[in-house]
Design an enzyme around this catalytic site. Structure first.
Site, PDB file in Angstrom:
ATOM      1  N   HIS A   1      52.708  32.445  49.646  1.00 23.42           N
ATOM      2  CA  HIS A   1      52.416  31.130  50.212  1.00 23.42           C
ATOM      3  C   HIS A   1      51.742  30.287  49.126  1.00 23.42           C
ATOM      4  O   HIS A   1      51.558  30.772  47.989  1.00 23.42           O
ATOM      5  CB  HIS A   1      51.544  31.262  51.467  1.00 23.42           C
ATOM      6  CG  HIS A   1      50.313  32.126  51.266  1.00 23.42           C
ATOM      7  ND1 HIS A   1      49.283  31.768  50.428  1.00 23.42           N
ATOM      8  CD2 HIS A   1      49.984  33.335  51.777  1.00 23.42           C
ATOM      9  CE1 HIS A   1      48.356  32.694  50.450  1.00 23.42           C
ATOM     10  NE2 HIS A   1      48.747  33.667  51.254  1.00 23.42           N
TER      11      HIS A   1
ATOM     12  N   HIS B   1      48.925  31.864  47.006  1.00 19.58           N
ATOM     13  CA  HIS B   1      49.380  32.689  45.873  1.00 19.58           C
ATOM     14  C   HIS B   1      49.870  31.786  44.732  1.00 19.58           C
ATOM     15  O   HIS B   1      49.573  32.025  43.569  1.00 19.58           O
ATOM     16  CB  HIS B   1      50.564  33.566  46.285  1.00 19.58           C
ATOM     17  CG  HIS B   1      50.259  34.608  47.322  1.00 19.58           C
ATOM     18  ND1 HIS B   1      50.818  34.580  48.570  1.00 19.58           N
ATOM     19  CD2 HIS B   1      49.480  35.715  47.278  1.00 19.58           C
ATOM     20  CE1 HIS B   1      50.414  35.642  49.257  1.00 19.58           C
ATOM     21  NE2 HIS B   1      49.590  36.337  48.517  1.00 19.58           N
TER      22      HIS B   1
ATOM     23  N   LYS C   1      39.429  34.368  48.757  1.00 20.68           N
ATOM     24  CA  LYS C   1      39.760  34.643  50.163  1.00 20.68           C
ATOM     25  C   LYS C   1      39.343  36.075  50.520  1.00 20.68           C
ATOM     26  O   LYS C   1      38.851  36.347  51.602  1.00 20.68           O
ATOM     27  CB  LYS C   1      41.263  34.437  50.357  1.00 20.68           C
ATOM     28  CG  LYS C   1      41.882  35.069  51.558  1.00 20.68           C
ATOM     29  CD  LYS C   1      41.798  34.163  52.722  1.00 20.68           C
ATOM     30  CE  LYS C   1      42.446  34.637  54.001  1.00 20.68           C
ATOM     31  NZ  LYS C   1      42.956  35.962  54.082  1.00 20.68           N
TER      32      LYS C   1
ATOM     33  N   GLN D   1      36.792  42.181  48.052  1.00 24.00           N
ATOM     34  CA  GLN D   1      37.749  42.825  47.139  1.00 24.00           C
ATOM     35  C   GLN D   1      37.496  42.370  45.697  1.00 24.00           C
ATOM     36  O   GLN D   1      37.451  43.178  44.775  1.00 24.00           O
ATOM     37  CB  GLN D   1      39.167  42.467  47.573  1.00 24.00           C
ATOM     38  CG  GLN D   1      40.249  42.792  46.585  1.00 24.00           C
ATOM     39  CD  GLN D   1      41.629  42.515  47.161  1.00 24.00           C
ATOM     40  OE1 GLN D   1      42.109  43.254  47.993  1.00 24.00           O
ATOM     41  NE2 GLN D   1      42.263  41.438  46.734  1.00 24.00           N
TER      42      GLN D   1
HETATM   43  P1  AMP Z   1      47.755  39.398  49.085  1.00 22.96           P
HETATM   44  O1  AMP Z   1      49.203  39.178  48.797  1.00 22.96           O
HETATM   45  O2  AMP Z   1      47.323  38.939  50.441  1.00 22.96           O
HETATM   46  O3  AMP Z   1      47.293  40.789  48.737  1.00 22.96           O
HETATM   47  O4  AMP Z   1      46.987  38.438  48.092  1.00 22.96           O
HETATM   48  C1  AMP Z   1      47.198  38.479  46.689  1.00 22.96           C
HETATM   49  C2  AMP Z   1      46.100  37.695  46.028  1.00 22.96           C
HETATM   50  O5  AMP Z   1      46.125  36.354  46.509  1.00 22.96           O
HETATM   51  C3  AMP Z   1      44.692  38.261  46.342  1.00 22.96           C
HETATM   52  O6  AMP Z   1      43.900  38.161  45.178  1.00 22.96           O
HETATM   53  C4  AMP Z   1      44.208  37.325  47.426  1.00 22.96           C
HETATM   54  O7  AMP Z   1      42.805  37.218  47.471  1.00 22.96           O
HETATM   55  C5  AMP Z   1      44.842  36.021  47.005  1.00 22.96           C
HETATM   56  N1  AMP Z   1      44.958  35.097  48.124  1.00 22.96           N
HETATM   57  C6  AMP Z   1      45.511  35.330  49.331  1.00 22.96           C
HETATM   58  N2  AMP Z   1      45.401  34.251  50.119  1.00 22.96           N
HETATM   59  C7  AMP Z   1      44.747  33.307  49.400  1.00 22.96           C
HETATM   60  C8  AMP Z   1      44.310  31.962  49.659  1.00 22.96           C
HETATM   61  N3  AMP Z   1      44.497  31.388  50.835  1.00 22.96           N
HETATM   62  N4  AMP Z   1      43.667  31.305  48.679  1.00 22.96           N
HETATM   63  C9  AMP Z   1      43.455  31.908  47.477  1.00 22.96           C
HETATM   64  N5  AMP Z   1      43.828  33.149  47.178  1.00 22.96           N
HETATM   65  C10 AMP Z   1      44.459  33.851  48.119  1.00 22.96           C
END
Ligand code: AMP
Length: 280
Positions: A33, A36, A149, A153
């Protein structure tokens, strides 16, 4: 944009380049999204090459059901990455990453994993640590990008890098939101219409809490937040905590010279949403 599916092929290619200090790494679980994509844009500005991984890591899911339902849109993800001029994408299989046993390694995260997300998602951070460590060993990036977010982590990864003296700079990235304030998440597409309509209350509550935090003590802020969600038919508050940003230990009294952040987890039907905000 080059796409790699095996450890040997990605390593061979990265070794053939003259990378110096110019490889930025953005780990993801796909279903990309704008949150990312904002991270990828930042990484593109700061590095000569950017590599994105797409891997839904089984060991960080406590419930098989949640793992099975995790959204998958690989073709679209690859199109989005191409449009952002991502250089390399690494999409390994589970077998490629875990070879024989799909298990996490136990870590000592000095208690950072025992609070908030750690209390309700047992073993989650060992799973995260295991997979990020594997990716770091394979890719050996100079910079790695993580979203605020998932603030807990982010702090855990920073600790892992410091403890092991890894030559990787961890770059925190701002939380990217929908226009109505809902933090973007791959899980948002699974929200029912009612839940989606109700979900902006989460960020609205955090903003209100930030203002209250300046005037009131922590317990009063917590009561106010609980009241916001009381009797809400669509949103069920799991936890709300105000914690010191370095130890992540939830606090009940404000101490001078400490930096605090508010953390929240809410169930919207079967979807669990998390968010957080800097308070001072
Ligand atoms: P995920 O695919 O959910 O594991 O996220 C991959 C990376 O994108 C991780 O470092 C998340 O913290 C980051 N991320 C996910 N959603 C957001 C958001 N809304 N704003 C900023 N970073 C995000």
């Amino acid at each position: 944009m080059k796409v790699f599916k095996t450890v040997s092929s990605v390593q061979k290619h990265l070794n053939s380049l003259n990378l110096k200090k110019s490889l930025g790494f953005v780990p993801t679980m796909g279903a990309l999204h704008d949150g990312h994509l904002s991270i990828i844009e930042k990484a593109k500005k700061e590095n000569k090459f950017v590599i994105v991984s797409i891997f839904v890591n089984p060991t960080q899911f406590e419930k098989q059901e949640d793992l099975k339902k995790y959204p998958n849109q690989l073709e679209l993800d690859l199109e989005l990455l191409k449009s952002k001029k991502c250089d390399f994408v690494f999409i390994p299989s589970v077998k490629e990453m875990y070879t024989t046993r799909i298990e996490s390694e136990p870590f000592d995260f000095q208690g950072l994993d025992k609070v908030m997300e750690g209390t309700s998602r047992e073993g989650h951070f060992d799973g995260v640590g295991t997979i990020v460590k594997k990716f770091f060993e394979i890719i050996q990036p100079h910079k790695a990008y993580f979203g605020e977010k998932d603030f807990q982590q982010l702090q855990i990864i920073k600790l892992m890098v410091n403890k092991n003296n890894l030559p990787i700079q961890i770059i925190p990235c701002d939380i990217y939101r929908e226009k109505d304030g809902l933090a973007m998440s791959s899980r948002n597409i699974r929200l029912s219409a009612n839940s989606r309509e109700a979900a902006p209350l989460i960020y609205q509550t955090l903003v209100k809490c930030k203002n209250l935090f300046l005037k009131k003590d922590i317990n009063k802020v917590k009561i106010s937040v609980k009241n916001q969600f009381k009797n809400n038919p669509d949103l069920d508050l799991e936890y709300f905590e105000i914690a010191d940003i370095t130890t992540l230990v939830p606090s009940s009294v404000k101490e001078k010279n400490k930096k605090y952040r508010a953390f929240i987890a809410v169930h919207a039907g079967s979807i669990r949403l998390i968010d957080n905000i800097a308070l001072n």
